[in-house]
Design an enzyme around this catalytic site. Structure first.
Site, PDB file in Angstrom:
ATOM      1  N   SER A 156       6.937  -0.473  10.212  1.00 28.47           N
ATOM      2  CA  SER A 156       5.553  -0.382   9.756  1.00 28.47           C
ATOM      3  C   SER A 156       5.347   0.997   9.141  1.00 28.47           C
ATOM      4  O   SER A 156       5.923   1.985   9.618  1.00 28.47           O
ATOM      5  CB  SER A 156       4.610  -0.539  10.962  1.00 28.47           C
ATOM      6  OG  SER A 156       3.323  -0.064  10.636  1.00 28.47           O
ATOM      7  N   GLN A 160      -2.337 -12.054   8.254  1.00 24.74           N
ATOM      8  CA  GLN A 160      -2.581 -11.789   6.824  1.00 24.74           C
ATOM      9  C   GLN A 160      -1.934 -12.875   5.960  1.00 24.74           C
ATOM     10  O   GLN A 160      -2.552 -13.382   5.023  1.00 24.74           O
ATOM     11  CB  GLN A 160      -2.032 -10.417   6.452  1.00 24.74           C
ATOM     12  CG  GLN A 160      -2.053 -10.133   4.968  1.00 24.74           C
ATOM     13  CD  GLN A 160      -1.733  -8.692   4.615  1.00 24.74           C
ATOM     14  OE1 GLN A 160      -2.590  -7.831   4.709  1.00 24.74           O
ATOM     15  NE2 GLN A 160      -0.522  -8.404   4.178  1.00 24.74           N
ATOM     16  N   ARG A 171       2.853   2.645   9.521  1.00 22.59           N
ATOM     17  CA  ARG A 171       2.135   3.449  10.532  1.00 22.59           C
ATOM     18  C   ARG A 171       3.064   4.012  11.601  1.00 22.59           C
ATOM     19  O   ARG A 171       2.649   4.882  12.365  1.00 22.59           O
ATOM     20  CB  ARG A 171       1.021   2.614  11.168  1.00 22.59           C
ATOM     21  CG  ARG A 171      -0.101   2.310  10.173  1.00 22.59           C
ATOM     22  CD  ARG A 171      -1.316   1.676  10.811  1.00 22.59           C
ATOM     23  NE  ARG A 171      -2.471   1.710   9.941  1.00 22.59           N
ATOM     24  CZ  ARG A 171      -2.872   0.718   9.137  1.00 22.59           C
ATOM     25  NH1 ARG A 171      -2.192  -0.410   9.097  1.00 22.59           N
ATOM     26  NH2 ARG A 171      -3.941   0.850   8.375  1.00 22.59           N
ATOM     27  N   MET A 204       0.849  -1.198   0.000  1.00 19.18           N
ATOM     28  CA  MET A 204       0.000   0.000   0.000  1.00 19.18           C
ATOM     29  C   MET A 204       0.884   1.247   0.000  1.00 19.18           C
ATOM     30  O   MET A 204       0.451   2.324   0.405  1.00 19.18           O
ATOM     31  CB  MET A 204      -0.930  -0.015   1.210  1.00 19.18           C
ATOM     32  CG  MET A 204      -1.886  -1.204   1.189  1.00 19.18           C
ATOM     33  SD  MET A 204      -3.430  -0.903   2.050  1.00 19.18           S
ATOM     34  CE  MET A 204      -2.826  -0.596   3.700  1.00 19.18           C
ATOM     35  N   LEU A 232       6.607   2.951   1.614  1.00 17.90           N
ATOM     36  CA  LEU A 232       7.508   1.798   1.711  1.00 17.90           C
ATOM     37  C   LEU A 232       8.667   2.064   2.658  1.00 17.90           C
ATOM     38  O   LEU A 232       9.164   3.173   2.781  1.00 17.90           O
ATOM     39  CB  LEU A 232       8.056   1.443   0.320  1.00 17.90           C
ATOM     40  CG  LEU A 232       6.987   1.170  -0.749  1.00 17.90           C
ATOM     41  CD1 LEU A 232       7.656   0.724  -2.049  1.00 17.90           C
ATOM     42  CD2 LEU A 232       5.975   0.127  -0.297  1.00 17.90           C
ATOM     43  N   HIS A 233       9.076   1.006   3.322  1.00 21.64           N
ATOM     44  CA  HIS A 233      10.216   1.068   4.247  1.00 21.64           C
ATOM     45  C   HIS A 233      11.060  -0.189   4.034  1.00 21.64           C
ATOM     46  O   HIS A 233      10.755  -1.022   3.157  1.00 21.64           O
ATOM     47  CB  HIS A 233       9.734   1.191   5.703  1.00 21.64           C
ATOM     48  CG  HIS A 233       8.681   0.184   6.070  1.00 21.64           C
ATOM     49  ND1 HIS A 233       8.957  -1.161   6.160  1.00 21.64           N
ATOM     50  CD2 HIS A 233       7.354   0.322   6.316  1.00 21.64           C
ATOM     51  CE1 HIS A 233       7.856  -1.803   6.471  1.00 21.64           C
ATOM     52  NE2 HIS A 233       6.855  -0.933   6.562  1.00 21.64           N
ATOM     53  N   GLU A 234      12.070  -0.335   4.862  1.00 25.80           N
ATOM     54  CA  GLU A 234      13.018  -1.437   4.703  1.00 25.80           C
ATOM     55  C   GLU A 234      12.318  -2.811   4.721  1.00 25.80           C
ATOM     56  O   GLU A 234      12.769  -3.750   4.067  1.00 25.80           O
ATOM     57  CB  GLU A 234      14.087  -1.314   5.803  1.00 25.80           C
ATOM     58  CG  GLU A 234      15.317  -2.155   5.638  1.00 25.80           C
ATOM     59  CD  GLU A 234      15.908  -2.182   4.222  1.00 25.80           C
ATOM     60  OE1 GLU A 234      15.958  -1.139   3.546  1.00 25.80           O
ATOM     61  OE2 GLU A 234      16.321  -3.279   3.793  1.00 25.80           O
ATOM     62  N   HIS A 264       9.388  -3.534   3.382  1.00 33.03           N
ATOM     63  CA  HIS A 264       8.945  -3.781   1.995  1.00 33.03           C
ATOM     64  C   HIS A 264      10.140  -4.074   1.085  1.00 33.03           C
ATOM     65  O   HIS A 264      10.083  -4.938   0.215  1.00 33.03           O
ATOM     66  CB  HIS A 264       8.220  -2.552   1.444  1.00 33.03           C
ATOM     67  CG  HIS A 264       6.969  -2.186   2.179  1.00 33.03           C
ATOM     68  ND1 HIS A 264       6.886  -1.089   2.996  1.00 33.03           N
ATOM     69  CD2 HIS A 264       5.752  -2.778   2.214  1.00 33.03           C
ATOM     70  CE1 HIS A 264       5.669  -1.003   3.487  1.00 33.03           C
ATOM     71  NE2 HIS A 264       4.955  -2.014   3.040  1.00 33.03           N
TER      72      HIS A 264
END
Ligand code: PAF
Length: 299
Positions: free
Chosen positions: A185, A153, A187, A30, A33-35, A37
């Protein structure tokens, strides 16, 4: 790196890669992006010749009071990260492309979606399985990579793929953490500095459970109480759930005798964070996972 927005274009590009004899790896995201992903993109890159990342903030997996509107959108940085980590293509549709009319067709995995995050976020997993099915139908990947941070998930998607005979292999990739242990995350960027510090309580609670387990404690209730006691020391934290479940069907267990998932969701201020760990006893057969699970015995 190719960027597509339409389904037709995406299919054409992937068909060309297939014609060239390439295998297709897929990382649905979604964005923001971070490490974590990027580790999924690198995992797909290692296994496949052509890596597709989707970036789509999927409205159908957000509840009415959730953070759909304020969900972070960082598209140009995301594309840069995708390219640097080996993606060949980003598919970034908008809602009109993915849901051109009122959506009447849903993919729903029952039962395991009612527990843990599903209990606090009704309809969430139906939105996830529906959009992931649509994305799989568009991309038709050989493999798709998902992060273990969203352990439920991945289990739900594995179940869907197995039970609907989808021709894709799901790869579960390890949680990526900040240097202090906070699970990465999208978030996390909502957290104020004081909240960011207190967000560590999720990791510390899991560490406490792992430490007690290593010392011989296998009673789920005792481990949960110890985790609650850790989190209570953090005034900005409010527990949504702490669950100790078999790692196949996510049924609560009383005693850890086989591979077990400890998962928790905690609000830090207004931000809901999740984390988990898997405990594996050094003894006993793995075969009886889920024995205490009523609905499994009925099948
Ligand atoms: O994990 C996520 O980011 C989303 O749930 C997913 C799998 C991309 C579906 O929208």
């Amino acid at each position: 790196m190719i960027i597509t927005n339409s389904i037709d274009d995406t299919r054409k590009q992937i068909a060309a890669a297939r014609r060239a004899g390439k295998t297709i790896g897929f990382v649905p995201t979604m964005g923001a992006l971070h490490e974590g992903h990027f580790s999924l993109i690198r995992a797909a890159r290692q296994k496949c010749d052509f890596v597709v990342v989707s970036i789509f903030v999927n409205p159908t997996q957000f509840g009415p009071a959730e953070d759909l509107d304020k969900y972070p959108r960082t598209f140009s940085q995301d594309c840069q990260g995708c390219s640097l980590n080996g993606a060949d293509m980003v598919f970034a549709p908008d809602s009109q492309v993915m849901y051109p009319d009122e959506n009447l067709t849903w993919v729903n995995v029952e039962n395991i979606t009612d527990r843990l995050c599903g209990a606090s976020r009704p309809g969430h997993f139906r939105g996830v399985t529906t959009v992931v099915t649509k994305l799989f139908n568009i991309v038709q990947p050989d493999i798709a990579c998902f992060g273990q941070k969203d352990a439920q998930q991945v289990s739900v998607i594995e179940t869907m793929v197995r039970q609907l005979n989808m021709p894709v292999t799901i790869i579960r990739c390890p949680i990526v953490r900040e240097p202090d242990g906070l699970a990465m995350s999208s978030r996390n960027r909502y957290l104020e500095p004081a909240e960011r510090q207190q967000a560590l309580c999720l990791r510390l609670a899991l560490d406490k459970a792992a430490e007690l387990f290593a010392a011989g404690c296998t009673e789920a209730a005792t481990l949960i109480t110890a985790m609650e006691n850790v989190i209570r020391q953090y005034p900005l934290a409010r527990i949504d759930y702490i669950a100790i479940v078999d790692d196949q069907l996510l049924c609560p267990i009383e005693k850890i005798e086989t591979q077990t998932l400890i998962a928790l969701a905690v609000f830090i201020g207004k931000t809901r964070l999740i984390d988990n760990t898997t405990l594996t006893p050094p003894y006993g057969p793995y075969a009886h996972a889920g024995e205490t699970c009523q609905w499994r015995q009925l099948r």
